[in-house]
Design a protein around this motif. Structure first.
Motif, PDB file in Angstrom:
ATOM      1  N   PHE A   5       0.852  -1.195   0.000  1.00 18.35           N
ATOM      2  CA  PHE A   5       0.000   0.000   0.000  1.00 18.35           C
ATOM      3  C   PHE A   5       0.884   1.239   0.000  1.00 18.35           C
ATOM      4  CE2 PHE A   5      -2.404   3.515   1.487  1.00 18.35           C
ATOM      5  CZ  PHE A   5      -3.733   3.262   1.208  1.00 18.35           C
ATOM      6  N   GLY A   7       0.589   5.795  -0.565  1.00 14.81           N
ATOM      7  CA  GLY A   7      -0.296   6.931  -0.744  1.00 14.81           C
ATOM      8  C   GLY A   7       0.468   8.150  -1.222  1.00 14.81           C
ATOM      9  N   VAL A  40      -4.390  10.489  -1.276  1.00 19.14           N
ATOM     10  CA  VAL A  40      -4.830  10.719   0.110  1.00 19.14           C
ATOM     11  C   VAL A  40      -5.352  12.144   0.318  1.00 19.14           C
ATOM     12  CG1 VAL A  40      -3.484   8.848   1.132  1.00 19.14           C
ATOM     13  CG2 VAL A  40      -2.403  11.065   0.815  1.00 19.14           C
ATOM     14  N   HIS A  43      -5.670  13.451   3.937  1.00 20.88           N
ATOM     15  CA  HIS A  43      -4.421  13.971   4.494  1.00 20.88           C
ATOM     16  C   HIS A  43      -4.168  15.396   4.025  1.00 20.88           C
ATOM     17  CE1 HIS A  43      -3.213   9.743   5.506  1.00 20.88           C
ATOM     18  NE2 HIS A  43      -2.715  10.393   6.544  1.00 20.88           N
ATOM     19  N   TYR A 125      -2.445  13.069  11.871  1.00 21.33           N
ATOM     20  CA  TYR A 125      -2.069  12.687  10.506  1.00 21.33           C
ATOM     21  C   TYR A 125      -1.494  11.266  10.432  1.00 21.33           C
ATOM     22  CZ  TYR A 125       0.449  13.220   5.971  1.00 21.33           C
ATOM     23  OH  TYR A 125       0.943  13.039   4.695  1.00 21.33           O
ATOM     24  N   GLN A 129      -2.744   7.728   8.520  1.00 20.50           N
ATOM     25  CA  GLN A 129      -1.823   6.994   7.642  1.00 20.50           C
ATOM     26  C   GLN A 129      -1.752   5.507   8.056  1.00 20.50           C
ATOM     27  OE1 GLN A 129       1.854   9.015   6.912  1.00 20.50           O
ATOM     28  NE2 GLN A 129       2.777   7.288   5.851  1.00 20.50           N
ATOM     29  N   ASP A 132      -4.822   3.873   6.778  1.00 15.69           N
ATOM     30  CA  ASP A 132      -4.738   3.638   5.331  1.00 15.69           C
ATOM     31  C   ASP A 132      -4.170   2.257   5.043  1.00 15.69           C
ATOM     32  OD1 ASP A 132      -5.544   6.242   4.873  1.00 15.69           O
ATOM     33  OD2 ASP A 132      -3.521   7.009   4.466  1.00 15.69           O
ATOM     34  N   VAL A 133      -3.053   1.984   5.655  1.00 19.71           N
ATOM     35  CA  VAL A 133      -2.308   0.758   5.345  1.00 19.71           C
ATOM     36  C   VAL A 133      -2.960  -0.455   5.995  1.00 19.71           C
ATOM     37  CG1 VAL A 133      -0.084  -0.418   5.647  1.00 19.71           C
ATOM     38  CG2 VAL A 133      -0.146   2.034   5.080  1.00 19.71           C
ATOM     39  N   VAL A 141       5.165  -1.092   2.568  1.00 20.21           N
ATOM     40  CA  VAL A 141       4.803   0.295   2.291  1.00 20.21           C
ATOM     41  C   VAL A 141       5.996   1.005   1.637  1.00 20.21           C
ATOM     42  CG1 VAL A 141       3.863   2.424   3.283  1.00 20.21           C
ATOM     43  CG2 VAL A 141       3.382   0.228   4.385  1.00 20.21           C
ATOM     44  N   VAL A 143       7.925   3.891   0.577  1.00 22.59           N
ATOM     45  CA  VAL A 143       7.901   5.320   0.922  1.00 22.59           C
ATOM     46  C   VAL A 143       9.312   5.882   0.911  1.00 22.59           C
ATOM     47  CG1 VAL A 143       5.824   5.478   2.363  1.00 22.59           C
ATOM     48  CG2 VAL A 143       7.955   4.620   3.348  1.00 22.59           C
ATOM     49  N   GLN A 147       9.310   9.157   5.771  1.00 21.55           N
ATOM     50  CA  GLN A 147       8.121   8.506   6.339  1.00 21.55           C
ATOM     51  C   GLN A 147       8.459   7.390   7.326  1.00 21.55           C
ATOM     52  OE1 GLN A 147       4.908   9.516   5.795  1.00 21.55           O
ATOM     53  NE2 GLN A 147       5.924  11.233   4.782  1.00 21.55           N
TER      54      GLN A 147
HETATM   55  N1  TRP Z   1       2.336  10.731   4.431  1.00 22.51           N
HETATM   56  C1  TRP Z   1       2.662  10.252   3.114  1.00 22.51           C
HETATM   57  C2  TRP Z   1       3.568  11.287   2.408  1.00 22.51           C
HETATM   58  O1  TRP Z   1       3.498  12.447   2.733  1.00 22.51           O
HETATM   59  C3  TRP Z   1       1.429  10.016   2.269  1.00 22.51           C
HETATM   60  C4  TRP Z   1       0.641   8.870   2.786  1.00 22.51           C
HETATM   61  C5  TRP Z   1      -0.590   8.927   3.369  1.00 22.51           C
HETATM   62  C6  TRP Z   1       1.036   7.519   2.758  1.00 22.51           C
HETATM   63  N2  TRP Z   1      -1.002   7.677   3.675  1.00 22.51           N
HETATM   64  C7  TRP Z   1      -0.044   6.791   3.333  1.00 22.51           C
HETATM   65  C8  TRP Z   1       2.177   6.853   2.304  1.00 22.51           C
HETATM   66  C9  TRP Z   1       0.030   5.408   3.478  1.00 22.51           C
HETATM   67  C10 TRP Z   1       2.239   5.472   2.456  1.00 22.51           C
HETATM   68  C11 TRP Z   1       1.170   4.766   3.043  1.00 22.51           C
HETATM   69  O2  TRP Z   1       4.284  10.928   1.509  1.00 22.51           O
END
Ligand code: TRP
Length: 333
Positions: A5, A7, A40, A43, A125, A129, A132-133, A141, A143, A147
């Motif tokens: 996952f 975002g 997202v 967010h 926040y 997040q 989400d996952v 994840v 990223v 993160q």
């Molecule tokens: N916070 C992440 C960023 O700024 C974006 C994000 C939101 C995200 N939800 C997530 C990334 C879940 C990975 C998984 O890049």
């Protein structure tokens, strides 16, 4: 196939920083993993934003992602606010998340410092997040390094919830860092970002790419054409490494060290190679923009598939936590 996952905020068009740091990886992962890619938007509202631009930016981000190779036949692409369970699970998770942990997050500290009154959403926040996952019980994840702290907290939230309600239900997701080393902004030092205007959009026309690249910072030792430079100190050399073929990269490094050419000539080659890599992406984006209903269909289908998975998780979460289920003739909406 392990479930992935990731975002991205709906900032509109993708830029080369997002592309190299994240999106290229996601595209590759579609072959080997079960991928969910989420725009997202919930967010995005944790910081000042323009409501009249949000929908367009979300749509444009979807176009950019699809044009870059996110393939709805091989992954689920969807918009966070289309699946209400994200916020629902997020609420549940706030009840197992220590406030102290949230206050420790460096992103929270940075962002909250710049505000007079700090909204609770900014603090929460990372909880959203985590939701989400974990809503998809994803294990991986992809990223950027920025993160990692959020991922650590996500694992703690999973552990705490599991310990209290149902051992082993949520996995502890692992970060997958991209190979790309961080590319600085074209102005030299800051992080690449669209709002800082120090990057290049993926859908820019070739002459615009050149316009943006021409004034970009290079090795400061190269004051004139005759001064030799060190490619390792030149941010544009790292871009060459991504966008130019290996022989060109070697040639560029040699000419920089021997002052065999000027930075402008070097940039010209880079601009052409970038334009060539982006040409098919621009074409696909133009085709998608000409059929917006196709993009909306893809997002609706993504939301439908994500929603089915999300609903299952939430049913299990509510059952484990002891909520009274709806019973009787009327089926739950
Ligand atoms: N916070 C992440 C960023 O700024 C974006 C994000 C939101 C995200 N939800 C997530 C990334 C879940 C990975 C998984 O890049």
């Amino acid at each position: 196939m392990a479930r992935v996952f990731s975002g991205i905020q709906p900032s509109g068009e993708l830029h080369i920083g997002n592309y190299l740091g994240a999106v290229r990886n996601w595209v590759a992962l579609q072959d080997t993993h079960e991928c969910l890619i989420c725009i997202v938007d919930y967010h995005a509202i944790t910081q000042a934003y323009e409501p009249e631009l949000l929908a367009q930016r979300t749509f444009d981000m979807a176009v950019s992602l699809l044009a870059s190779g996110i393939d709805p036949a091989r992954c689920i692409l969807f918009v966070q606010s289309h699946v209400p369970e994200h916020t629902e699970l997020s609420w549940v998770f706030t009840t197992v998340t220590p406030i102290g942990e949230l206050e420790r997050m460096t992103q929270f500290k940075d962002k909250s410092q710049r505000q007079e009154s700090v909204p609770a959403g900014l603090l929460n926040y990372p909880v959203l997040q985590a939701a989400d996952v974990l809503l998809y019980r994803a294990e991986i994840v992809p990223v950027g390094e920025d993160q990692l702290q959020h991922l650590e907290l996500m694992r703690e939230i999973a552990r705490k919830w599991n310990a209290r309600y149902r051992e082993g239900f949520f996995p502890e997701p692992q970060a997958m860092l991209s190979q790309a080393r961080r590319i600085a902004g074209l102005d030299g030092d800051a992080k690449m970002s669209k709002s800082l205007g120090n990057t290049i959009g993926l859908l820019e026309a070739p002459d615009r790419i050149w316009e943006l690249l021409r004034p970009a910072k290079t090795d400061p030792a190269r004051v004139t054409k005759k001064d030799p430079g060190d490619p390792e100190k030149c941010n544009l050399y790292s871009l060459h490494q991504y966008f130019s073929p290996p022989a060109t990269v070697r040639d560029v490094a040699a000419k920089c060290r021997s002052a065999g050419w000027g930075c402008l000539e070097c940039k010209r080659v880079l601009a052409d190679n970038m334009a060539a890599e982006f040409a098919p992406i621009r074409e696909r984006a133009a085709a998608l923009k000409a059929q917006p209903e196709r993009v909306h269909e893809i997002l609706a289908d993504g939301a439908r598939r994500a929603h089915a998975m999300a609903r299952e998780t939430m049913d299990a979460v509510r059952a484990a936590m002891g909520f009274l289920p709806i019973q009787g003739a009327r089926v739950r909406p």
